[in-house]
Motif scaffolding. Sequence first.
Motif, short mmCIF file in Angstrom:
data_model
loop_
_atom_site.label_atom_id
_atom_site.label_comp_id
_atom_site.label_asym_id
_atom_site.label_seq_id
_atom_site.Cartn_x
_atom_site.Cartn_y
_atom_site.Cartn_z
N LEU A 1 7.92 -3.38 0.98
CA LEU A 1 6.87 -2.57 0.35
C LEU A 1 7.47 -1.47 -0.50
CD1 LEU A 1 4.14 -2.30 3.11
CD2 LEU A 1 4.00 -3.47 0.91
N LEU B 1 8.39 -3.11 -3.65
CA LEU B 1 7.25 -3.56 -4.43
C LEU B 1 6.49 -2.40 -5.05
CD1 LEU B 1 5.97 -6.38 -2.09
CD2 LEU B 1 6.50 -6.66 -4.49
N VAL B 2 6.17 -1.41 -4.23
CA VAL B 2 5.30 -0.34 -4.76
C VAL B 2 5.88 1.05 -4.49
CG1 VAL B 2 3.20 -1.67 -4.69
CG2 VAL B 2 3.93 -0.45 -2.65
N ALA C 1 6.60 2.51 -1.69
CA ALA C 1 6.10 3.23 -0.52
C ALA C 1 7.29 3.76 0.29
CB ALA C 1 5.25 2.31 0.33
N VAL D 1 6.07 4.04 6.39
CA VAL D 1 5.41 2.76 6.64
C VAL D 1 5.89 2.20 7.97
CG1 VAL D 1 5.11 0.39 5.83
CG2 VAL D 1 5.11 2.27 4.20
N GLN E 1 1.18 1.12 15.39
CA GLN E 1 0.14 0.09 15.58
C GLN E 1 0.61 -0.99 16.53
OE1 GLN E 1 -2.35 -1.71 12.65
NE2 GLN E 1 -1.61 -0.31 11.06
N ALA F 1 0.36 -5.59 -2.91
CA ALA F 1 1.28 -4.78 -2.11
C ALA F 1 0.71 -3.40 -1.85
CB ALA F 1 2.63 -4.67 -2.83
N ASP F 2 0.03 -2.85 -2.84
CA ASP F 2 -0.59 -1.54 -2.64
C ASP F 2 -1.60 -1.60 -1.50
OD1 ASP F 2 0.52 0.38 -4.20
OD2 ASP F 2 -0.63 -0.15 -6.01
N VAL G 1 -1.55 -3.57 1.07
CA VAL G 1 -0.84 -3.64 2.35
C VAL G 1 -0.31 -2.27 2.73
CG1 VAL G 1 1.17 -4.60 3.52
CG2 VAL G 1 -0.25 -6.07 2.08
N ALA G 2 0.30 -1.58 1.76
CA ALA G 2 0.89 -0.27 2.04
C ALA G 2 -0.20 0.71 2.47
CB ALA G 2 1.62 0.26 0.81
N LYS H 1 -3.11 0.10 3.84
CA LYS H 1 -3.60 -0.20 5.18
C LYS H 1 -2.59 0.22 6.25
CE LYS H 1 -7.00 -3.84 4.66
NZ LYS H 1 -7.30 -5.26 4.85
#
Lengths: 685, 380
Positions: free
Chosen positions: A602, A605-606, A608, A613, A620, B31-32, B34-35, B37
């Motif tokens: 992640l 990808l973005v 984060a 994360v 969780q 992906a956004d 998923v991140a 959430k």
Amino acid sequence: MTPSDAKPATSSPAESSTGAKPTTRRVGAKRDPDAPDSAKGASRKGAAGTRATAEEMASRQRDISVSEFFAKNRHLLGFDNPRKALLTCVKEAVDNALDACEEAGILPDVSVVIEDLQPDRPASAKSSRYRVTVIDNGPGIVRKQVENIFGRLLYGSKFHRLKMSRGQQGIGISAAGMYGLITTGKPMVIHTRPSVKAAAHHIELAMNTKTNRAEVTVDVETADFPPQRLRELTPGTRAIEAFLSADIYRTGTSVSIEMEGRYQRGRGSVDEFLELTAIANPHARICWVPPSRVAVDDEALLPVAAPNAGTGGAGAVETTEVGGVTVFPSGVAELPAEPREIQPHPKGIELGTLLQMVKDYAVTEKGGTVYQFLQDRFCRVSASTAATMCQAAGVTSRTRARDVEAPDVDRLFKSFEEIRLAPPPTDCLVPIGVRQLLAGMLKGVRAEFYAASSREPSIYRGRPFQIEAAIAFGGELPADDSARVIRFANRVPLLFQQSACSSFKAVAETSWKNYGLQQPRGGGPVGPLVVMIHMASVWVPFTSESKEAIADYDEIRKEMRLALMECGRKLGTYLKRRHRMRREGERRDVFERYIGEISRSLHGLVGADPRKVYDALLKQARSRTAIADDVLDEDGRVMRQEQEVLEDVLVVDRSVPAGASVPKGTRKGCPPEDLAGGLFDGAGK
Amino acid sequence: MATKKPAAGSSSRGSKKERDVRTLNRIVEVADGVAAKSLGGVEPTLQVPSRTRTNTIWNKKKGILQMGDGCQERQLFNLSQAKGFMQSLLHAESIKSLIEAEKTLSLRGMFYKGLHTVAGTKEKTFADQGESDGILEDLEVSLSALREELHIFAKKAGTIVGNITLVDSGDEIDCRHMGSGGYAIPSIVEPDVIQFKKCEAKFILHVEKNTVWSRFNEDRFWEKHNCILTEGGGQPPRGVRRLLRRLHEELKLPVYCLLDCDPWGHYIYSVLKQGSISLAFESERLAIPDAKFIGIRARDYIDCELSDDVQIALTDTDIKRAREIADYPWFADHKGWQREIATLLKNGFKMEVESLITKDISYVTETYVPERLKKKDWLE
């Protein structure tokens, strides 16, 4: 000591009236034992064709010394083959040592040394000559008793009382000495120091089997106790500081017997005996120095207790081995309570015995009443109970014992069966106790789950007994074999005749399938399981003199089965819980395994924040598999289950090798800090 | 991102650059989600349109298989889906970097790109290439992007030869001078890679496998009959199917298939004609509803007077498979196919194209196919 003043043991009233087996084997009429051996010459006098007359036969009928009897029938005492002889010798000496220490209130420290005296014998030799030495830190033996204790069969303190002890008959150690003498011609060597203030005695004695008396060959005072020679025996004995240290062995006794024997490990070996003794006697420390040269067809080490190589695992007390010397440390620091002598209980008496008791009472207590007799000679009979019994028997409280007739006694006996009585006092029994049982099992068996249970005392034939059982499951125990059953009677391991033993039958009778184990039809359970059964009693009913199996009384077997079921239920609960926890743990493992990858992806990808994360997902995952937390205790390998689970269950996490340091907070499947750090390195660059 | 020369061609999906931008946006969008959430304490999921038979719709009007709207949720906190979830993200990341670097990778290359040991364990991210391939197909549908748009290609499988000249990435390929080996059909045959330059051929003959194809090529069948000769190595890969479809659509060439007489041959025809279940989402670009099946026919055993030796007994699996194919909705109400499969089952044996060699080495190229074409004797 001259032969003339030595009375044959068989003719002594005390021993012949007890009905012990050896004396019942006496053949023929009693005759002056000092008469010359004319019988040999008197034979074959009759004319050819005619057989011996009653007169001639009478001339050959004579007393048999109990020593002679056992010298010929040594298999009855456990000396049937060289390997078993070696074991029996150790067993008798260790039993005596532990009994003596406990009676004197000393925490036992027993050292067992076997020296190979023919190390150069050919490899094919069936047996060899060994010197067995057992040293204890007990109270020692006063000089004048040494000959009696070591040089006579059927001489002892334990036979005539209803009190729990290891030895019962007074045969053991003197028989071992006798066996040594027969096979090697060497006398027993005894060092004993009864007082800290005085020097120790060094005595060598040989038994005269004809007279059942000891002949002393050496009798000197010595300062050498504990024997210094043994401390210097091997590198292992020199390395262990506490081995035979003079601080621990301030008083005590050392017995050395040279004998023909055979040392071989495996089932029924000295090693197994000591290992099991350590389990049943967690208060004792036992040091064991095996012979340096062992027989060639040595069996593999017992699976049950692979000693921990010298590390002494953190927390739990475990068996250690240094330079060939095995030390079974003491798991608890308090002595078991001193057992009390008791009177028989009315519920377990037989009619014939009652008749004899009434007769004996009438003789000893001139003019004693039945009312008084009942209260004096039985336990749990109060004045009012005695009155009720007298009433039922049709006698008054004033009726004298010598006046009662057989029918009265018969009625009295019937009233015993009908009346409600408290069970016999239990303080005459000293069970090992669940805590000590667990400590003992933990010391000897490397398993993962331990449970113990102690039954309330019960009675067979008027003798109180108490059954305790313990089981160990999982860990390093072999998973595909039949469960091993280890049996004890009054803390003494029973190594032979397993299938004849009541305890083994109880194990096979218990339905282990209910507790999640496999069990073939008519057999014991199969799985990584060790079952231990202990019977404590004032008189253990053995099937033979060599004390190898417990006789199969229904009452005893039932108690054993109930004790096993208690343990089994605990195991069943544990297995169920473990299964559930494992499943949840696996689930968590799977999730946690991938969370690191996901957070890194992640980030790629973005952009984060991988740490954030990761933490969020981990939280969780944890909450979704919360059940798994029941097992994953943060620190400590040994842990008690939840508070409500009693002190009779113990769970050990064997997944962590003993001695390995476990970083705090590390869980399986969760990358430790540094690893997680590496995971995210470069992610943001 | 450095600007490259403009894309060589364009399709309905826009220029290459536009498509790359769209694919990237789509990846980032997923992906956004998923991140967001994950950080929000909600279980992250991926929506994957399901590539199952139940989610495949038979579009009778168009004559192709299409994917329905059915969607599956791929969850992280589900034992059987957790690994797939992680793998999807790994591949999404790889694809993003591929697009940004303007490079393409093979399916096998993607397997290696995503392959490493999961941190803190001994487990590998992908057990084998099959796992990786499946995830990539899922990604195609969930990103609604084509494989080439993800910058991934498959290995070459399939050969072409005939009266046509192609341009492949700027190089001119004259398929008339390809020797005995033919020209290998690339995995990506989109207009920006391959353009048709000059074509005299009047039809396409597609044969099942390379051995048969060699027979036809050696006999210069495509020269004599002025056609294009292709093969797909059994079940034709997407590149071959896409090229056939383009030749059919753009040059209006009819497609004739010469396949074995067995359930496998029938299935190949079915896939060529209306698409497959697992790639139903691509049927619009791949299927050739007008493709024709010229043989081998079950009745050829008698018609061609073949010897007993060519019979290969049907196995139990074959029989089961044949019945399944007969039940496909696109065959169910087709009398010709029902008869064909019934004959196959009645015969109890299958035949390969090569069985015709027992008549004569060149029987198939000189007699069988020309006769069928002349008589228009085929199944549709």
